[in-house]
Design an enzyme around this catalytic site. Structure first.
Site, PDB file in Angstrom:
ATOM      1  N   ARG A 116       0.813  -1.227   0.000  1.00  0.00           N
ATOM      2  CA  ARG A 116       0.000   0.000   0.000  1.00  0.00           C
ATOM      3  C   ARG A 116       0.847   1.278   0.000  1.00  0.00           C
ATOM      4  O   ARG A 116       0.380   2.340   0.406  1.00  0.00           O
ATOM      5  CB  ARG A 116      -0.973   0.017   1.176  1.00  0.00           C
ATOM      6  N   LYS A 138       2.009  11.741 -10.813  1.00  0.00           N
ATOM      7  CA  LYS A 138       1.222  10.779 -11.599  1.00  0.00           C
ATOM      8  C   LYS A 138       2.099   9.573 -11.882  1.00  0.00           C
ATOM      9  O   LYS A 138       3.217   9.716 -12.372  1.00  0.00           O
ATOM     10  CB  LYS A 138       0.776  11.401 -12.922  1.00  0.00           C
ATOM     11  N   GLU A 180       7.259  20.352 -23.981  1.00  0.00           N
ATOM     12  CA  GLU A 180       6.590  20.711 -22.716  1.00  0.00           C
ATOM     13  C   GLU A 180       7.128  22.041 -22.179  1.00  0.00           C
ATOM     14  O   GLU A 180       6.392  22.823 -21.590  1.00  0.00           O
ATOM     15  CB  GLU A 180       6.779  19.613 -21.667  1.00  0.00           C
ATOM     16  N   LYS A 222       4.957  23.815 -12.937  1.00  0.00           N
ATOM     17  CA  LYS A 222       4.157  22.597 -12.781  1.00  0.00           C
ATOM     18  C   LYS A 222       3.785  22.426 -11.306  1.00  0.00           C
ATOM     19  O   LYS A 222       2.642  22.096 -10.974  1.00  0.00           O
ATOM     20  CB  LYS A 222       4.906  21.369 -13.299  1.00  0.00           C
ATOM     21  N   GLU A 232      -6.245  17.030 -10.551  1.00  0.00           N
ATOM     22  CA  GLU A 232      -6.757  17.450 -11.859  1.00  0.00           C
ATOM     23  C   GLU A 232      -8.276  17.662 -11.897  1.00  0.00           C
ATOM     24  O   GLU A 232      -8.971  17.175 -12.779  1.00  0.00           O
ATOM     25  CB  GLU A 232      -6.325  16.445 -12.936  1.00  0.00           C
ATOM     26  N   ARG A 236      -5.333  22.254 -13.064  1.00  0.00           N
ATOM     27  CA  ARG A 236      -4.290  21.346 -13.568  1.00  0.00           C
ATOM     28  C   ARG A 236      -4.527  20.959 -15.036  1.00  0.00           C
ATOM     29  O   ARG A 236      -3.597  20.620 -15.759  1.00  0.00           O
ATOM     30  CB  ARG A 236      -4.211  20.084 -12.687  1.00  0.00           C
ATOM     31  N   ASN A 240      -2.743  20.344 -20.132  1.00  0.00           N
ATOM     32  CA  ASN A 240      -3.072  19.529 -21.305  1.00  0.00           C
ATOM     33  C   ASN A 240      -3.100  20.326 -22.609  1.00  0.00           C
ATOM     34  O   ASN A 240      -3.497  19.807 -23.650  1.00  0.00           O
ATOM     35  CB  ASN A 240      -4.416  18.828 -21.109  1.00  0.00           C
ATOM     36  N   HIS A 243      -2.310  18.778 -25.974  1.00  0.00           N
ATOM     37  CA  HIS A 243      -2.401  17.328 -25.768  1.00  0.00           C
ATOM     38  C   HIS A 243      -3.657  16.700 -26.357  1.00  0.00           C
ATOM     39  O   HIS A 243      -3.695  15.492 -26.559  1.00  0.00           O
ATOM     40  CB  HIS A 243      -2.309  16.992 -24.276  1.00  0.00           C
ATOM     41  N   HIS A 247      -2.363  13.844 -28.259  1.00  0.00           N
ATOM     42  CA  HIS A 247      -2.635  12.442 -27.926  1.00  0.00           C
ATOM     43  C   HIS A 247      -3.270  11.710 -29.112  1.00  0.00           C
ATOM     44  O   HIS A 247      -2.974  10.544 -29.364  1.00  0.00           O
ATOM     45  CB  HIS A 247      -3.578  12.336 -26.715  1.00  0.00           C
ATOM     46  N   HIS A 260       6.175  11.831 -27.842  1.00  0.00           N
ATOM     47  CA  HIS A 260       5.142  12.606 -27.151  1.00  0.00           C
ATOM     48  C   HIS A 260       5.342  14.104 -27.403  1.00  0.00           C
ATOM     49  O   HIS A 260       4.409  14.828 -27.744  1.00  0.00           O
ATOM     50  CB  HIS A 260       5.189  12.299 -25.654  1.00  0.00           C
TER      51      HIS A 260
HETATM   52 ZN    ZN Z   1       2.799  15.903 -22.016  1.00  0.00          ZN
END
Ligand code: ZN
Ligand code: ADP
Length: 363
Positions: A116, A138, A180, A222, A232, A236, A240, A243, A247, A260
């Site tokens: 955990r 993340k 980024e 960030k 998020e 936050r 994106n 993105h 994506h 990316h």
């Molecule tokens: Zn990114």
């Protein structure tokens, strides 16, 4: 030594930025009972030997993963967890993630679920990981149906950034991170965007003072966004920017055609163009954004994908709400906002990329 506090109440931690921190790693890891160092084969080849000498006398187990995104699976996470169990790690042990985003994501994920949760330290070795994935907590792995679909929010004990290791990164990997970097300027700090523009060659050339300043500012931006909205729910989301289209392009290119960062650079270009068409930014600001994006030399031509392909891929995005697709648009002056666009709104995209041939590769 640059130091930055990530303020997340009981989950707060520090980021250290300096050339040479990897070769002084023992100064940053304290004296836990057992440590497991997770890295990949490339990073192990480059920095493994110096770590051997450095970490001598400590009880350090090593897990060396195959490099690349295909490593980020539940199956691989299970193997890592089995090893951790065999090594007898407890909640007093430590996981060190030494590598790019792939290592950071899967090692952080394993640290977050083993018993955990056990402490871990991020030592990101790519520019992308240093300015983005190692900050914010993340973690996760990919599933056949999508990237990062299984994961957790789990903050490290600290992040140790060595700007020196960037010297062994291929140029394409540097550009991957610069995508980024530019994003932070556009969404949060117009003066920073100007700085990136004016110092672009020194950033790419890894001039020590400049790259340290850039990494620190990115982590700072960030961190302040994450501190306001760890999970998020609101602000936050501005991270994106670029993105939504990015994506979709990564998916359409089977995660092979674009890195990316390249996909995000192209995404930022077209999303900025959409923002201009909608009237959120003027041409002057649009030119400022695109001038920096174009300095990366990434090809912005995506005519080979039809708008249908793009919309189909964008509809799968986990950030969408109801039938609408979430876009982050620049609104000028280093600020960005979320707008939800419906299918009917896509005439703007049609106008921009010419619609393509609607019958070609349609799903
Ligand atoms: Zn990114
Ligand atoms: P990301 O770009 O998300 O951080 P990866 O973890 O896949 O992605 O790293 C990209 C590639 O760069 C991998 O092949 C990895 O082994 C390699 N790599 C990581 N750090 C370095 C480094 N400092 N020098 C050279 N190659 C590196």
């Amino acid at each position: 030594m640059e130091k930055l506090l990530i303020n997340l109440e009981k989950n707060s931690y520090e980021i250290y930025i300096e050339e040479g921190t990897v070769s002084q790693l023992s100064n940053y890891i304290g004296r836990p009972q057992e440590t497991v160092l997770i890295t990949d084969e490339n990073v192990e080849k480059l920095y493994g030997k110096s770590l051997n000498a450095l970490l001598k006398g400590r009880k350090i187990h090593r897990i060396v993963l195959p490099p690349g995104e295909s490593t980020k699976t539940l199956g691989m996470a299970e193997k890592i967890l089995v090893d951790m169990l065999e090594y007898g790690l407890t909640r007093n042990s430590l996981v060190i993630a030494l590598g790019g985003g792939v290592v950071g994501d899967i090692a952080g994920f394993c640290a977050s679920i083993y018993m955990r949760g056990i402490p871990y330290i991020q030592v990101p070795t790519t520019l992308l990981a240093q300015v983005d994935s190692s900050v914010g907590g993340k973690t996760g792995v990919n599933m056949p149906g999508g990237k990062n679909t299984v994961g957790s929010f789990y903050q490290p004990l600290s992040v140790v950034i060595d700007t020196g290791v960037l010297k062994t990164l291929p140029k394409r990997e540097l550009i991957n991170g610069i995508g980024e970097v530019i994003k932070y300027g556009i969404i949060y700090d117009d003066d920073f965007l100007t700085y990136i523009d004016e110092n672009f060659d020194d950033i790419l050339g890894l001039e020590e003072k400049v790259i340290k300043k850039v990494i620190k500012r990115c982590c700072d931006i960030k961190a302040s966004i994450v501190a306001k909205d760890e999970k998020e729910q609101g602000i936050r989301k501005i991270l994106n920017f670029g993105h939504t289209i990015g994506h979709a392009l990564e998916t359409l290119g089977n995660y092979e055609k674009y890195t990316h960062g390249e996909a995000v650079l192209i995404g930022m270009y077209y999303e900025a163009l959409m923002a201009k068409k909608i009237g959120l930014i003027d041409d002057f600001y649009f030119q400022k954004i695109t001038k920096v994006i174009k300095k990366t030399d990434v090809s912005l031509n995506m005519k080979k994908f039809t708008i249908k392909d793009l919309v189909y891929a964008m509809e799968k995005d986990k950030k969408n709400k109801e039938d609408k697709i979430s876009f982050i648009f620049p609104v000028g002056g280093g600020k960005a906002e979320e707008k939800l666009l419906s299918r009917e709104d896509f005439h703007i995209l049609y106008q921009i990329i010419g619609g393509g041939d609607k019958n070609e590769h349609s799903q």
